[in-house]
Every structure is written in structure tokens, then in C-alpha cells.
Design an enzyme around this catalytic site. Structure first.
Site, short mmCIF file in Angstrom:
data_model
loop_
_atom_site.label_atom_id
_atom_site.label_comp_id
_atom_site.label_asym_id
_atom_site.label_seq_id
_atom_site.Cartn_x
_atom_site.Cartn_y
_atom_site.Cartn_z
N SER A 77 3.02 -2.21 10.32
CA SER A 77 4.63 -2.20 10.62
C SER A 77 5.33 -3.62 10.43
CB SER A 77 4.99 -1.86 12.30
OG SER A 77 4.40 -0.38 12.32
N GLU A 110 -7.36 4.67 7.69
CA GLU A 110 -6.99 5.99 7.68
C GLU A 110 -8.17 6.70 6.82
OE1 GLU A 110 -2.22 5.31 7.33
OE2 GLU A 110 -3.43 5.63 5.50
N GLY A 113 2.67 -1.26 4.28
CA GLY A 113 2.80 0.29 4.34
C GLY A 113 4.23 0.67 4.10
N GLY A 114 4.78 1.22 4.95
CA GLY A 114 6.03 1.94 4.73
C GLY A 114 7.20 1.01 4.06
N GLY A 170 2.13 2.20 11.09
CA GLY A 170 3.04 3.48 10.86
C GLY A 170 3.59 3.82 12.21
N ASN A 176 0.85 -1.15 0.00
CA ASN A 176 -0.04 -0.03 -0.24
C ASN A 176 0.75 1.21 -0.05
OD1 ASN A 176 -1.81 2.10 0.56
ND2 ASN A 176 -2.11 1.25 2.33
N TRP A 177 0.83 1.85 -1.03
CA TRP A 177 1.84 2.90 -1.19
C TRP A 177 1.34 4.34 -0.54
CZ3 TRP A 177 3.89 3.42 -6.82
CH2 TRP A 177 4.62 2.35 -7.41
N LYS A 178 0.10 4.37 -0.35
CA LYS A 178 -0.77 5.54 0.41
C LYS A 178 -0.40 6.65 -0.47
CE LYS A 178 -0.24 3.48 4.94
NZ LYS A 178 -0.19 3.64 6.31
N HIS A 193 -9.53 1.05 4.71
CA HIS A 193 -8.31 1.11 5.60
C HIS A 193 -8.82 2.09 6.86
CE1 HIS A 193 -4.32 2.48 6.65
NE2 HIS A 193 -3.90 1.23 5.77
N GLU A 242 -5.67 -4.99 10.44
CA GLU A 242 -4.73 -4.00 10.64
C GLU A 242 -4.69 -3.12 12.00
OE1 GLU A 242 -2.60 -2.31 6.76
OE2 GLU A 242 -4.22 -1.41 7.12
#
Length: 246
Positions: free
Chosen positions: A208, A95, A229-230, A170, A9-11, A93, A164
Site C-alpha cells: 500500500s 500471492e 502494486g495498485g 492491497g 507490479n501490475w499483477k 510474492h 512486503e
């Protein structure tokens, strides 16, 4: 055995140069022993589709509208994503739930819209730190998933579910393998009550995930890969996670 899936997930990250380098790093590391996908911002769907054409790496989006078309400025329909060859779309998600006030029912309606166009929704569920500390984890994730199961009906077995925990996204914190497995087992049991395909469904963990903890997380009996994610923004890290799943 269920085949593992690792979805990046590049966000809201990326640019032409960085995308090209990242995709080249992933593409050159093939083949993987698991299914691999990248879910990218809408403006980059075209270039990602071109870059990955003919590859076994799939691509998807990070959201879609519940509507098929109409006066919904700023929205993107599942039909539009289908035209770009999207295999997956993330819905629900944390967010989106937090910053855009998306309800459980809206998430379910988006999942239904995606399936209607042949796109697999990756449905996210998860609890906040306050909810976990209050002992509400199971109730929260079951409530979130229940809305989707009810809306999809006999098609519920066609989605991917991603657990999640909001407190681990994050933050550098990660659920222990045992904590993650406990919630995945709850979700699998809930799915078994709804669909005969529950034991073939893919359940992902996100929060994470890194190269040094991926293997132990993915070794749990009900964890079938990760929503990353990251670490999905660094080719070496993402490839290492894919290797851990394979």
C-alpha cells in the site's frame, strides 16, 4: 549511497489500450532520479519491450519457473524472459506463496534460475497479520530469506529483496516507517552475515505504498525504494512515487 529502485507490479491487470496509456505516462515523465521498472503479465512482455526500447525504464516479469525447459505446461522459464530483455523477475510474492503453495525452497530455486540467465530476482518476504500479532515477524522473514541465501551462495548479493507484510498488500494498511525500517534492518543484518555486498544491496518495501507515504518510507536508512502494486497502475501515482524515491 545506494541508488533507489521503484518497481511496479501490475499483477493480473492490463490490456493493450491501458498498457499503452500507462507506459506513455511513465515514459513522458522521465528522467527519474532513481531506477524504475515495470513487472508485467507474460502476454504483454513483447509490447512493453517495444514501448520502452531505448528508455531507461526497465521491464520484468512476475514469476518464472525453476526449470530451464521441459514438460512443464503453463510455466515460463528464465531463459524465455531473457529473450524479451527482462531485467527483473519477482519471485516469492505472497500471492504466489498463498495461492500456489510456493515453499521457501521453491522460491530460492526460482531466484537461482533467474540469476543463471542474468535476470535480477526481486525476492519477496513478509509475514501475515496473525504472525505479526504472535510476535513471529522476524523469525518468518529470516526463514524465508535464509532459504534463498543458502541456495544462491556466493551470488546472494546479486538479488533484490522486497519486504512486503502480507497484511498491508492491497488492504490500504501500511506499515509505519518505523515498523518497516525495523524489518529492513533485520534483513540487512542477515545479509551482512552472508555476503560482503550487503550494504550495497537494494531492499524494497511493498504494501500500500502511495504518493503521500512514499517519501517518508523511502527516507528510512535501510529502505531503498518500493515494490508497488495498485499505485503502479496509475501513471500519475506511479510517477509521483518515483519522484519521491529520486
Amino acid at each position: 549511497m545506494r541508488r533507489k529502485l521503484v518497481a511496479g507490479n501490475w499483477k493480473m491487470h492490463g490490456n493493450h489500450k491501458a498498457n499503452a496509456e500507462l507506459l506513455d505516462g511513465i515514459h513522458s515523465a522521465r528522467p527519474f532520479g532513481c531506477d524504475v521498472a515495470v513487472c508485467v503479465p507474460f502476454p504483454y512482455l513483447s509490447e512493453v519491450a517495444v514501448a520502452l526500447a531505448g528508455s531507461d525504464v526497465r521491464w520484468g516479469a512476475q514469476d518464472c519457473s525453476m526449470h530451464e525447459q521441459g514438460a512443464y505446461t503453463g510455466e515460463v522459464s528464465a531463459g524465455m524472459l531473457h529473450e524479451f530483455g527482462c531485467r527483473y523477475v519477482i519471485v516469492g510474492h505472497s500471492e504466489r506463496r498463498q495461492y500456489h503453495a510456493e515453499s521457501d525452497q521453491l522460491v530460492a530455486d526460482k531466484a537461482k534460475a533467474a540469476l543463471g540467465k542474468g535476470i535480477t530476482p526481486i525476492v519477496c518476504v513478509g509475514e501475515t497479520l496473525a504472525q505479526r500479532e504472535a510476535g513471529e515477524t522476524e523469525a518468518v522473514v529470516k526463514r524465508q530469506l535464509s532459504a534463498v541465501i543458502h541456495t544462491l551462495g556466493h551470488c546472494a548479493g546479486e538479488m533484490v529483496v522486497a519486504y512486503e507484510p502480507v497484511w498491508a498488500i492491497g488492504t490500504g494498511k501500511v506499515a509505519t516507517p518505523e515498523q518497516a525500517q525495523t524489518v529492513h534492518a533485520v534483513l540487512r543484518a542477515q545479509l551482512r552475515a552472508a555476503t560482503a555486498r550487503a550494504d550495497q544491496m537494494t531492499l524494497l518495501y511493498g504494501g500500500s505504498v502511495k504518493p503521500d507515504n512514499a517519501a517518508v518510507l523511502f527516507s528510512q536508512p535501510d529502505i531503498d525504494g518500493g515494490l508497488i502494486g495498485g499505485a503502479a497502475l496509475k501513471a500519475a501515482d506511479f510517477v509521483a512515487i518515483c519522484r519521491a524515491a529520486g
